[in-house]
Design a protein around this motif. Structure first.
Motif, PDB file in Angstrom:
ATOM      1  N   LYS A 467       0.852  -1.186   0.000  1.00 50.36           N
ATOM      2  CA  LYS A 467       0.000   0.000   0.000  1.00 50.36           C
ATOM      3  C   LYS A 467       0.886   1.233   0.000  1.00 50.36           C
ATOM      4  N   PHE A 468       0.424   2.262  -0.710  1.00 48.05           N
ATOM      5  CA  PHE A 468       1.104   3.552  -0.681  1.00 48.05           C
ATOM      6  C   PHE A 468       0.057   4.643  -0.512  1.00 48.05           C
ATOM      7  N   ARG A 469       0.293   5.515   0.473  1.00 45.11           N
ATOM      8  CA  ARG A 469      -0.641   6.623   0.723  1.00 45.11           C
ATOM      9  C   ARG A 469       0.105   7.950   0.719  1.00 45.11           C
ATOM     10  N   ARG A 470      -0.533   8.924   0.096  1.00 42.46           N
ATOM     11  CA  ARG A 470      -0.076  10.310   0.157  1.00 42.46           C
ATOM     12  C   ARG A 470      -1.264  11.170   0.571  1.00 42.46           C
ATOM     13  N   ARG A 471      -1.082  11.938   1.637  1.00 38.24           N
ATOM     14  CA  ARG A 471      -2.176  12.715   2.215  1.00 38.24           C
ATOM     15  C   ARG A 471      -1.680  14.119   2.536  1.00 38.24           C
ATOM     16  N   THR A 472      -2.408  15.131   2.097  1.00 38.48           N
ATOM     17  CA  THR A 472      -2.048  16.527   2.381  1.00 38.48           C
ATOM     18  C   THR A 472      -3.282  17.280   2.882  1.00 38.48           C
ATOM     19  N   ILE A 473      -3.053  18.173   3.858  1.00 40.82           N
ATOM     20  CA  ILE A 473      -4.149  18.981   4.415  1.00 40.82           C
ATOM     21  C   ILE A 473      -3.635  20.398   4.664  1.00 40.82           C
ATOM     22  N   PRO A 474      -3.778  21.301   3.711  1.00 36.16           N
ATOM     23  CA  PRO A 474      -3.482  22.710   3.991  1.00 36.16           C
ATOM     24  C   PRO A 474      -4.668  23.355   4.715  1.00 36.16           C
ATOM     25  N   VAL A 475      -4.381  24.104   5.764  1.00 34.42           N
ATOM     26  CA  VAL A 475      -5.424  24.733   6.583  1.00 34.42           C
ATOM     27  C   VAL A 475      -5.137  26.230   6.680  1.00 34.42           C
ATOM     28  N   ALA A 491      -3.946  34.634  16.537  1.00 29.19           N
ATOM     29  CA  ALA A 491      -4.290  33.211  16.572  1.00 29.19           C
ATOM     30  C   ALA A 491      -4.506  32.617  15.192  1.00 29.19           C
ATOM     31  N   GLY A 492      -4.792  33.443  14.200  1.00 24.40           N
ATOM     32  CA  GLY A 492      -5.023  32.928  12.860  1.00 24.40           C
ATOM     33  C   GLY A 492      -3.734  32.615  12.136  1.00 24.40           C
ATOM     34  N   GLY A 493      -3.871  32.218  10.863  1.00 29.73           N
ATOM     35  CA  GLY A 493      -2.694  31.921  10.062  1.00 29.73           C
ATOM     36  C   GLY A 493      -2.894  30.675   9.227  1.00 29.73           C
ATOM     37  N   TRP A 494      -1.779  30.049   8.855  1.00 26.89           N
ATOM     38  CA  TRP A 494      -1.859  28.867   8.002  1.00 26.89           C
ATOM     39  C   TRP A 494      -1.011  27.754   8.601  1.00 26.89           C
ATOM     40  N   ALA A 495      -1.322  26.534   8.182  1.00 30.14           N
ATOM     41  CA  ALA A 495      -0.539  25.358   8.564  1.00 30.14           C
ATOM     42  C   ALA A 495      -0.769  24.292   7.498  1.00 30.14           C
ATOM     43  N   ASP A 496       0.288  23.549   7.174  1.00 29.98           N
ATOM     44  CA  ASP A 496       0.209  22.494   6.151  1.00 29.98           C
ATOM     45  C   ASP A 496       0.623  21.162   6.758  1.00 29.98           C
ATOM     46  N   TYR A 497      -0.269  20.179   6.612  1.00 29.44           N
ATOM     47  CA  TYR A 497      -0.001  18.821   7.095  1.00 29.44           C
ATOM     48  C   TYR A 497       0.201  17.905   5.897  1.00 29.44           C
ATOM     49  N   SER A 498       1.251  17.078   5.944  1.00 28.82           N
ATOM     50  CA  SER A 498       1.463  16.098   4.879  1.00 28.82           C
ATOM     51  C   SER A 498       1.895  14.772   5.496  1.00 28.82           C
ATOM     52  N   GLU A 499       1.482  13.694   4.829  1.00 29.79           N
ATOM     53  CA  GLU A 499       1.699  12.345   5.360  1.00 29.79           C
ATOM     54  C   GLU A 499       2.013  11.409   4.194  1.00 29.79           C
ATOM     55  N   THR A 500       3.091  10.655   4.322  1.00 27.11           N
ATOM     56  CA  THR A 500       3.471   9.674   3.314  1.00 27.11           C
ATOM     57  C   THR A 500       3.676   8.334   3.995  1.00 27.11           C
ATOM     58  N   ILE A 501       2.954   7.283   3.514  1.00 23.47           N
ATOM     59  CA  ILE A 501       3.018   5.975   4.163  1.00 23.47           C
ATOM     60  C   ILE A 501       3.113   4.874   3.108  1.00 23.47           C
ATOM     61  N   PRO A 502       4.291   4.312   2.883  1.00 20.08           N
ATOM     62  CA  PRO A 502       4.378   3.053   2.149  1.00 20.08           C
ATOM     63  C   PRO A 502       4.348   1.878   3.131  1.00 20.08           C
ATOM     64  N   ASP A 529       4.972  15.608   8.144  1.00 16.64           N
ATOM     65  CA  ASP A 529       5.503  16.967   8.239  1.00 16.64           C
ATOM     66  C   ASP A 529       4.357  17.910   8.565  1.00 16.64           C
ATOM     67  N   TYR A 530       4.626  18.835   9.506  1.00 21.75           N
ATOM     68  CA  TYR A 530       3.612  19.831   9.869  1.00 21.75           C
ATOM     69  C   TYR A 530       4.295  21.194   9.883  1.00 21.75           C
ATOM     70  N   LYS A 531       4.001  21.967   8.862  1.00 22.05           N
ATOM     71  CA  LYS A 531       4.599  23.284   8.727  1.00 22.05           C
ATOM     72  C   LYS A 531       3.595  24.348   9.162  1.00 22.05           C
ATOM     73  N   VAL A 532       4.048  25.275  10.006  1.00 13.61           N
ATOM     74  CA  VAL A 532       3.153  26.293  10.553  1.00 13.61           C
ATOM     75  C   VAL A 532       3.686  27.677  10.227  1.00 13.61           C
ATOM     76  N   ASN A 533       2.813  28.643  10.388  1.00 13.96           N
ATOM     77  CA  ASN A 533       3.154  30.036  10.196  1.00 13.96           C
ATOM     78  C   ASN A 533       4.375  30.391  11.046  1.00 13.96           C
ATOM     79  N   TYR A 539       4.149  27.732  18.820  1.00 19.95           N
ATOM     80  CA  TYR A 539       4.519  26.511  18.122  1.00 19.95           C
ATOM     81  C   TYR A 539       5.360  26.793  16.881  1.00 19.95           C
ATOM     82  N   LYS A 540       6.230  25.845  16.569  1.00 21.18           N
ATOM     83  CA  LYS A 540       7.053  25.882  15.383  1.00 21.18           C
ATOM     84  C   LYS A 540       6.747  24.645  14.531  1.00 21.18           C
ATOM     85  N   SER A 541       7.282  24.643  13.317  1.00 18.10           N
ATOM     86  CA  SER A 541       7.085  23.488  12.444  1.00 18.10           C
ATOM     87  C   SER A 541       7.655  22.238  13.089  1.00 18.10           C
TER      88      SER A 541
END
Length: 809
Positions: A467-475, A491-502, A529-533, A539-541
């Motif tokens: 199985k291979f999964r790629r998942r991304t969630i920009p917020v 309190a506002g801003g952006w954050a990007d979540y990404s997930e890779t699972i083989p 990976d979780y990248k934040v503003n 919090y940091k990435s």
């Protein structure tokens, strides 16, 4: 202690009045295959005669003739002991003793060689999986939604509360054997509707669209490793009859007919006489090699979703009385359609798509008073408008080799899931009024590629795949603070979540006359990976990665034809979901803020289980002892920032925890018109002492002593087959006290009743039911946090009366 004694007394009475009853489970048909050969020349023998007979009386069961290549297939074989007789002109008859087991629906008998002299071959074991109740592997329980009369017309979540070992939380999550770390699948796949990580949306999926529900406590390596408590697989309806056919249904209902407790002074009314409506349509057309299908549902509900009265006591001696009232309107529309194409005898392709729109509108009031209700300190009103869109597409290719049951599957699934949320809060204080608002938008995209291979063996099968999964969630979240807002203006801003699972897996199944073995290994590599503003004040990435093996093992010994003992071992993981690490603060209540934790890490669980099953002519008894050890336990911790009355709920890894228990299930057809089933689950949850630091908005240490509590649930169902094609069901549920983060929840119970009648020569069905008919299912909680304690009772809507009609054509 008194609750535990009550639970044990009820359990004792259950065993006294339901003595070792059960029901005969229906087994799926088994397909046998093999090839006939000359023992000397090793050439195949065409057109040989194969007969399957019963051992007891040699009566004929089924038979066939080998084809031009010497191959043969026997289909639709039930469990039992047989004699396989192979004959051909010029050769001696060969008789093979056959024992039908319970593990595989296909079995390859391999080469059967004919000689001039008699030859006795070794005994062969054939397996067949069971389709209802508990399967013989004791790792899966299957339940038909249509048989649950008392919950017809409700949601999937409401149906599940009647199932063994399952309980539900106030926020719409399932607990399996005392843990909410459950992986919920739809048709064997994770979806955005039920959540790729934590559960979601179960209280909005109409039960009318569901055929059956499977509970898998000990999943094999074939399944993803997440979900330490196990897997719940929701199977949608799908008809494959020839020609044009379908089903149409309509359900309506009313809830909150009576007010359980009056509002505190000065707020808007609670919802009463809340309407529910659920039309559904299922269509199917099958001709030649093509099968097309459609399943559509629309659900509209009004609900008094929360009505919690609380008393909060601060260490300073101040006492605050409050009410949290939430009126909710939900619309949930789903359309699923697809095409099955049988390309030829060995290849098939299924292409399907699903679209879902869920809209939730919450309107609420939260007043704060002094202890004697003579002074209102604050009134908080809110409007939450949340819309979710889900679109998914899948393609499944299946290749059947010449040997029955020898299969290669390849599938690709793509899901797009949008969350569009708007929140408006009005803070009415004695001297001013402030207004806060939020807007959040997230677009989740998930792509899954799966390849699975199954090959039957003489005594079992082998399975493997990848199985291979790629998942991304920009917020993206925008915050518009009002006057004197307690939330950080940044309190506002952006954050990007990404997930890779083989991942890759292999599984081996073996069955003999007395022993069974299933051993598997799944290896997953996970990179998150979780990248934040960069401008975030706390919090940091963050991110993490790991490569871990997840083994599973099942050993079973058959005491006799009716009794079996099984031992299980599993290693599983629960990864934090994106919302668990989301950096944006959000109101739970005016003075309770929840926020994620990017430093949160996965929790890993090892589980051991021993199961025992005993079948009778009309049923079975099933019991299981289980023990789970979890490291890095994920839980939500509430702390109070220095100099502030605000409470911050933050997810943390709390260290090691344990879950141990016993599960018992029985079912009985007492008479031709009365059937009963009962199940009990008693478990002990333990959390070792731990210390964590909540970093938002400023670092605060929290220390907890070791917590331990025995809890459980008891469920009894009575099904009555009445004259004139009436059926009735009476369900009783008792939930014992249990541990929750930083506190406990008290015991509660409910009684449900339903009746249905078959009409129109079996094509139509009418039903009427009521959930929580005595209106007793209230939730009482005790919370002890840093600087405060709280006692509350939630008088939310639990009593609903429904009526429905469906027609098959």
């Amino acid at each position: 202690m008194k609750h535990l004694l009550l639970l044990l007394l009820l359990l004792l009475l259950l065993f006294l009045f339901l003595p070792f009853w059960g029901w005969a489970q229906q087994a799926e048909k088994v397909t046998l295959s093999g090839v006939i050969k000359d023992s000397k020349t090793r050439t195949t023998i065409p057109f040989g005669n194969i007969l399957l007979k019963k051992v007891k009386d040699s009566s004929f069961v089924t038979g066939t003739v080998s084809d031009a290549n010497g191959q043969f297939t026997l289909s639709d074989v039930n469990s039992g002991t047989y004699l396989l007789s192979v004959t051909y002109i010029g050769y001696q008859t060969t008789n093979l003793p056959i024992l039908v087991g319970s593990l595989s629906t296909f079995l390859d008998l391999g080469s059967i060689e004919l000689e001039e002299r008699p030859n006795t071959l070794s005994e062969i074991v054939i397996s067949g999986q069971q389709t209802t109740g508990i399967n013989s592997k004791m790792d899966k329980k299957t339940f038909s939604v249509a048989e649950n009369v008392s919950q017809s017309g409700g949601s999937v979540l409401q149906v599940m509360k009647n199932l063994p070992g399952v309980s539900t939380t106030q926020d719409g999550k399932l607990e399996l054997r005392g843990s909410d770390k459950v992986s919920v699948l739809i048709d064997g796949k994770q979806t955005a509707i039920t959540g790729f990580g934590s559960q979601t949306g179960l209280d909005n999926i109409p039960a009318s669209s569901i055929e059956r529900i499977e509970i898998i406590n000990n999943p094999s390596a074939k399944f993803d490793a997440n979900g330490n408590a196990g897997i719940i697989n929701i199977i949608y309806k799908k008809n494959k009859q020839d020609g044009f056919n379908g089903k149409v249904g309509l359900t309506s209902g009313l809830g909150a007919l009576w007010q359980k407790k009056e509002n505190l002074p000065g707020i808007r009314p609670q919802y009463q006489n809340t309407p529910k409506i659920n039309p559904s349509l299922s269509l199917n057309y099958r001709k030649n090699k093509i099968n097309t299908f459609f399943q559509g549902d629309w659900l509209y509900t009004q609900t008094l979703n929360r009505n919690e009265f609380a008393e909060r006591i601060y260490d300073t001696g101040e006492i605050i009385r409050q009410q949290v009232k939430r009126n909710r309107i939900t619309t949930f529309a789903t359309a699923k359609t697809g095409v099955d194409w049988n390309i030829d005898d060995h290849n098939s392709l299924t292409v399907s798509g699903l679209f879902n729109r869920e809209k939730i509108t919450d309107r609420g009031d939260i007043p704060y008073f002094n202890q004697d209700l003579t002074e209102r300190r604050r009134l908080w009103q809110f409007l939450e408008d949340e819309v979710k869109y889900t679109a998914s597409a899948s393609a499944i290719y299946q290749h059947h080799f010449k040997q029955p049951g020898h299969v290669l599957n390849a599938s690709f699934n793509y899901t797009f899931h949008r969350e569009d949320e708007k929140y408006f809060f009005t803070n009415i204080m004695p001297t001013y009024t402030g207004e806060d608002s939020f807007k959040l938008l997230s677009d989740e995209q998930v792509a899954d590629l799966n390849v699975d291979y199954i090959r039957p063996l003489k005594h079992g099968r082998i399975e493997g795949g990848l199985k291979f999964r790629r998942r991304t969630i920009p917020v993206n979240m925008q915050f518009f603070p009002g006057l004197n807002s307690p939330i950080d203006v940044n309190a506002g801003g952006w954050a990007d979540y990404s997930e890779t699972i083989p991942a890759v897996y292999g599984n081996y199944v073996y069955e003999s006359n007395k022993f069974e073995l299933e051993a598997g290994l799944r290896v997953e590599y996970v990179k998150v990976d979780y990248k934040v503003n960069p401008g975030h004040n706390t919090y940091k990435s963050e991110g993490y990665d790991y490569a871990r093996p997840f083994p599973n093992l099942r050993l079973a010994y058959k005491l006799d034809d009716r009794q079996k003992i099984s031992l299980f071992y599993n290693r599983r993981v629960d990864r934090p979901n994106e919302v668990d690490i989301r950096i944006f603060p959000k109101y739970d209540e005016p003075e309770v803020i929840k926020v994620g934790n990017p430093a949160l890490r996965p929790q890993f669980t090892s589980s051991l289980e021993m199961g025992y099953k005993n079948n009778w002519t009309k049923g079975y008894f099933y019991g299981a002892l289980y023990h789970r050890i979890t490291d890095g336990t994920i839980t939500r911790i509430a702390t109070q920032a220095p100099g502030s009355t605000l409470i911050y709920n933050v997810f943390q890894n709390a260290g090691r925890s344990y879950n141990s228990g016993i599960e018992l299930i029985m079912k009985q057809d007492i008479t031709p018109w009365v059937a009963m089933n009962a199940n009990a689950n008693i478990y002990q949850n333990t959390i070792n002492a731990f210390q964590v630091e909540n970093k938002y908005p400023v670092p605060v240490l929290y220390t907890s002593e070791r917590q331990q509590l025995i809890s459980g649930n008891l469920k009894i169902n009575g099904l009555f087959h009445l004259p004139n094609k009436f059926e009735a069901q009476l369900t009783g549920i008792y939930l014992a006290p249990d541990i929750i983060p930083q506190g406990r929840v008290s015991s509660r119970y409910s009684v449900d009743l339903g009746i249905k009648k078959t009409i129109q020569k079996g094509a139509g069905e009418l039903f009427l039911n009521a959930t929580d008919i005595f209106n007793t299912l209230n939730i009482q909680r005790e919370i002890n946090g840093n600087g405060f304690s709280m006692r509350s009772t939630d008088y939310y809507e639990t009593q609903v009366f429904r009526i429905g009609y469906s027609f098959k054509f």
